[in-house]
Design a protein around this motif. Structure first.
Motif, PDB file in Angstrom:
ATOM      1  N   ASP A 111       7.488  21.320 -18.657  1.00 54.75           N
ATOM      2  CA  ASP A 111       7.998  21.370 -20.023  1.00 54.75           C
ATOM      3  C   ASP A 111       8.493  22.775 -20.372  1.00 54.75           C
ATOM      4  N   GLN A 112       7.849  23.801 -19.812  1.00 57.14           N
ATOM      5  CA  GLN A 112       8.263  25.172 -20.105  1.00 57.14           C
ATOM      6  C   GLN A 112       9.639  25.464 -19.516  1.00 57.14           C
ATOM      7  N   VAL A 113       9.903  24.957 -18.322  1.00 56.77           N
ATOM      8  CA  VAL A 113      11.221  25.153 -17.718  1.00 56.77           C
ATOM      9  C   VAL A 113      12.267  24.301 -18.438  1.00 56.77           C
ATOM     10  N   VAL A 114      11.895  23.079 -18.812  1.00 55.29           N
ATOM     11  CA  VAL A 114      12.803  22.217 -19.589  1.00 55.29           C
ATOM     12  C   VAL A 114      13.218  22.935 -20.869  1.00 55.29           C
ATOM     13  N   GLU A 115      12.268  23.545 -21.550  1.00 55.18           N
ATOM     14  CA  GLU A 115      12.566  24.265 -22.793  1.00 55.18           C
ATOM     15  C   GLU A 115      13.539  25.406 -22.541  1.00 55.18           C
ATOM     16  N   ALA A 116      13.342  26.134 -21.418  1.00 54.22           N
ATOM     17  CA  ALA A 116      14.231  27.249 -21.091  1.00 54.22           C
ATOM     18  C   ALA A 116      15.653  26.758 -20.840  1.00 54.22           C
ATOM     19  N   ILE A 117      15.789  25.622 -20.173  1.00 51.11           N
ATOM     20  CA  ILE A 117      17.121  25.059 -19.908  1.00 51.11           C
ATOM     21  C   ILE A 117      17.798  24.649 -21.210  1.00 51.11           C
ATOM     22  N   ARG A 118      17.062  23.941 -22.069  1.00 50.99           N
ATOM     23  CA  ARG A 118      17.661  23.415 -23.311  1.00 50.99           C
ATOM     24  C   ARG A 118      17.943  24.528 -24.325  1.00 50.99           C
ATOM     25  N   LEU A 119      17.290  25.667 -24.147  1.00 48.02           N
ATOM     26  CA  LEU A 119      17.564  26.802 -25.016  1.00 48.02           C
ATOM     27  C   LEU A 119      18.982  27.324 -24.798  1.00 48.02           C
ATOM     28  N   HIS A 120      19.472  27.185 -23.548  1.00 43.92           N
ATOM     29  CA  HIS A 120      20.781  27.741 -23.208  1.00 43.92           C
ATOM     30  C   HIS A 120      21.858  26.699 -22.983  1.00 43.92           C
ATOM     31  N   GLU A 121      21.484  25.440 -22.818  1.00 42.87           N
ATOM     32  CA  GLU A 121      22.472  24.403 -22.553  1.00 42.87           C
ATOM     33  C   GLU A 121      22.214  23.196 -23.460  1.00 42.87           C
ATOM     34  N   ARG A 122      23.283  22.579 -23.931  1.00 40.00           N
ATOM     35  CA  ARG A 122      23.156  21.388 -24.773  1.00 40.00           C
ATOM     36  C   ARG A 122      23.070  20.158 -23.882  1.00 40.00           C
ATOM     37  N   VAL A 123      21.873  19.887 -23.397  1.00 39.00           N
ATOM     38  CA  VAL A 123      21.641  18.732 -22.534  1.00 39.00           C
ATOM     39  C   VAL A 123      20.446  17.961 -23.066  1.00 39.00           C
ATOM     40  N   SER A 124      20.358  16.696 -22.679  1.00 41.09           N
ATOM     41  CA  SER A 124      19.226  15.875 -23.101  1.00 41.09           C
ATOM     42  C   SER A 124      17.964  16.342 -22.398  1.00 41.09           C
ATOM     43  N   ARG A 125      16.835  15.917 -22.941  1.00 45.14           N
ATOM     44  CA  ARG A 125      15.561  16.272 -22.323  1.00 45.14           C
ATOM     45  C   ARG A 125      15.462  15.669 -20.919  1.00 45.14           C
ATOM     46  N   ALA A 126      15.973  14.452 -20.752  1.00 45.21           N
ATOM     47  CA  ALA A 126      15.923  13.811 -19.431  1.00 45.21           C
ATOM     48  C   ALA A 126      16.757  14.593 -18.422  1.00 45.21           C
ATOM     49  N   ALA A 127      17.934  15.056 -18.848  1.00 48.43           N
ATOM     50  CA  ALA A 127      18.788  15.827 -17.946  1.00 48.43           C
ATOM     51  C   ALA A 127      18.138  17.165 -17.603  1.00 48.43           C
ATOM     52  N   ALA A 128      17.504  17.793 -18.589  1.00 47.17           N
ATOM     53  CA  ALA A 128      16.829  19.067 -18.339  1.00 47.17           C
ATOM     54  C   ALA A 128      15.637  18.891 -17.405  1.00 47.17           C
ATOM     55  N   ARG A 129      14.939  17.757 -17.546  1.00 45.29           N
ATOM     56  CA  ARG A 129      13.801  17.498 -16.649  1.00 45.29           C
ATOM     57  C   ARG A 129      14.299  17.267 -15.221  1.00 45.29           C
ATOM     58  N   ALA A 130      15.420  16.567 -15.086  1.00 43.72           N
ATOM     59  CA  ALA A 130      15.990  16.357 -13.753  1.00 43.72           C
ATOM     60  C   ALA A 130      16.410  17.700 -13.135  1.00 43.72           C
ATOM     61  N   ARG A 131      16.976  18.564 -13.952  1.00 45.56           N
ATOM     62  CA  ARG A 131      17.364  19.900 -13.460  1.00 45.56           C
ATOM     63  C   ARG A 131      16.123  20.712 -13.077  1.00 45.56           C
ATOM     64  N   THR A 132      15.056  20.583 -13.854  1.00 44.57           N
ATOM     65  CA  THR A 132      13.813  21.288 -13.541  1.00 44.57           C
ATOM     66  C   THR A 132      13.253  20.832 -12.202  1.00 44.57           C
ATOM     67  N   LEU A 133      13.289  19.530 -11.969  1.00 46.61           N
ATOM     68  CA  LEU A 133      12.821  18.993 -10.692  1.00 46.61           C
ATOM     69  C   LEU A 133      13.645  19.570  -9.537  1.00 46.61           C
ATOM     70  N   GLU A 134      14.942  19.668  -9.746  1.00 47.14           N
ATOM     71  CA  GLU A 134      15.825  20.249  -8.733  1.00 47.14           C
ATOM     72  C   GLU A 134      15.479  21.719  -8.481  1.00 47.14           C
ATOM     73  N   LEU A 135      15.218  22.461  -9.566  1.00 47.77           N
ATOM     74  CA  LEU A 135      14.841  23.875  -9.426  1.00 47.77           C
ATOM     75  C   LEU A 135      13.508  24.016  -8.699  1.00 47.77           C
ATOM     76  N   PHE A 136      12.535  23.161  -9.026  1.00 46.24           N
ATOM     77  CA  PHE A 136      11.238  23.220  -8.356  1.00 46.24           C
ATOM     78  C   PHE A 136      11.408  23.005  -6.850  1.00 46.24           C
ATOM     79  N   ARG A 137      12.284  22.067  -6.494  1.00 51.69           N
ATOM     80  CA  ARG A 137      12.541  21.849  -5.065  1.00 51.69           C
ATOM     81  C   ARG A 137      13.189  23.091  -4.450  1.00 51.69           C
ATOM     82  N   ARG A 138      14.147  23.670  -5.192  1.00 51.11           N
ATOM     83  CA  ARG A 138      14.885  24.808  -4.642  1.00 51.11           C
ATOM     84  C   ARG A 138      13.997  26.025  -4.423  1.00 51.11           C
ATOM     85  N   VAL A 139      13.016  26.235  -5.283  1.00 52.28           N
ATOM     86  CA  VAL A 139      12.145  27.409  -5.112  1.00 52.28           C
ATOM     87  C   VAL A 139      10.939  27.109  -4.230  1.00 52.28           C
ATOM     88  N   GLY A 140      10.925  25.931  -3.611  1.00 52.12           N
ATOM     89  CA  GLY A 140       9.915  25.639  -2.600  1.00 52.12           C
ATOM     90  C   GLY A 140       8.568  25.202  -3.120  1.00 52.12           C
TER      91      GLY A 140
END
Length: 325
Positions: A111-140
């Motif tokens: 939720d903390q990463v989702v909040e950071a994404i939505r602070l800078h981009e106008r995206v839905s919560r579901a889209a931000a959560r999907a992006r967070t999952l992608e970031l978590f994978r990318r950082v290992g």
């Protein structure tokens, strides 16, 4: 092309006994696109305060007294609070040395990463959560779907630092400031985090400002190095210039104290004394009281820069005398 970050004459002060005391005292820094600059020095030299100044996050009662800070060519000091919020994260992000200072202990890390994404981009919560999952994978982060709903106390130090890195990358910043990013981690995890930062810097083509006291890390990651002592830059140049051709006595002392350069069976070299507190900094060269090469002008006159080769410079009276400057 404008540098990603350009700092000129930065002075940041805190209250002392009576007058305010500069903790960062007139430094200049420049970081180009895709470049890694390492700012090196012992604790108490003002490195973290310099970085916080460049995000206008200096804790009160500290304040920026003078200078210019330009991000991508724009001076950020006159910006309003809402404008600065857009700069932080979208243009410049910071990783702190202790990940728990960046994470809310009572909020799930996803939720903390989702909040950071939505602070800078106008995206839905579901889209931000999907992006967070992608970031978590990318950082290992292993088992990223499960980790999204974990609280900070349920993660190891290394995993918390990976979450913080994911949060810093949420808006794909042009500059990433990494303040002692591996200090609280064991050696194995340190190596993993450093490799991750190296990979991410190349993938995202970010500029990175690395703040550290560890010259081994500098040798692995940096393109250029600036050495800071008692609020001032004392030497700067390319990694090879500074690590292989160090000129300032302070830089040489730091290199001698590296475990990798120690002779087996002999005591590790050390710089005598400690960094004095800001309200006790000498009037001339601030390293003079600890320097084996100090002579008459050092205690009373502030040294100017001596050009050594290309962009390699040192602020030292002894170096200037050797070079005939």
């Amino acid at each position: 092309m404008s540098p990603v970050l350009e700092v000129q004459g930065l002075v940041t002060s805190f209250p002392g006994d009576g007058d305010r005391v500069p903790v960062v005292d007139g430094i200049d820094l420049r970081i180009g696109s895709g470049e890694v600059l390492a700012l090196v020095g012992e604790s108490g030299c003002g490195k973290s305060v310099a970085a916080l100044s460049c995000l206008r996050l200096v804790p009160r009662p500290g304040r920026i007294e003078a200078g210019r800070i330009a991000v991508d060519g724009r001076d950020i000091l006159p910006l309003s609070v809402p404008e600065m919020r857009r700069v932080r994260g979208h243009e410049v992000s910071m990783i702190f040395q202790e990940p728990m200072t960046s994470l809310n202990p009572v909020t799930r890390v996803g939720d903390q990463v989702v909040e950071a994404i939505r602070l800078h981009e106008r995206v839905s919560r579901a889209a931000a959560r999907a992006r967070t999952l992608e970031l978590f994978r990318r950082v290992g982060i292993p088992d990223p779907e499960e980790r999204l709903d974990a609280f900070p106390h349920q993660l190891s130090g290394g995993l918390k630092q990976r979450v913080v890195i994911a949060m810093a990358l949420a808006a794909v910043p042009k500059l990433l400031i990494a303040d002692e990013p591996t200090t609280a981690l064991d050696v194995t995890i340190q190596a993993q985090i450093l490799q991750l930062l190296r990979d991410l810097q190349r993938e995202y083509r970010m500029a990175v400002w690395l703040i550290t006291h560890d010259l081994g890390i500098v040798n692995e990651l940096a393109d250029r190095v600036a050495v800071m002592y008692a609020g001032r830059i004392v030497e700067e140049g390319s990694r090879l210039d500074v690590l292989a051709g160090a000129a300032h006595p302070y830089t040489r002392g730091l290199l001698r104290s590296m475990p990798a350069r120690a002779t087996p069976g002999e005591r590790l070299a050390e710089i005598p004394g400690v960094v004095p507190p800001p309200d006790e900094w000498p009037a001339g060269c601030r390293f003079a009281t600890r320097c084996e090469r100090a002579f008459e002008p050092c205690s009373s006159e502030v040294p100017g820069p001596t050009d050594l080769s290309g962009s390699h410079r040192a602020w030292c009276h002894a170096v200037a005398r050797e070079r005939g400057a």
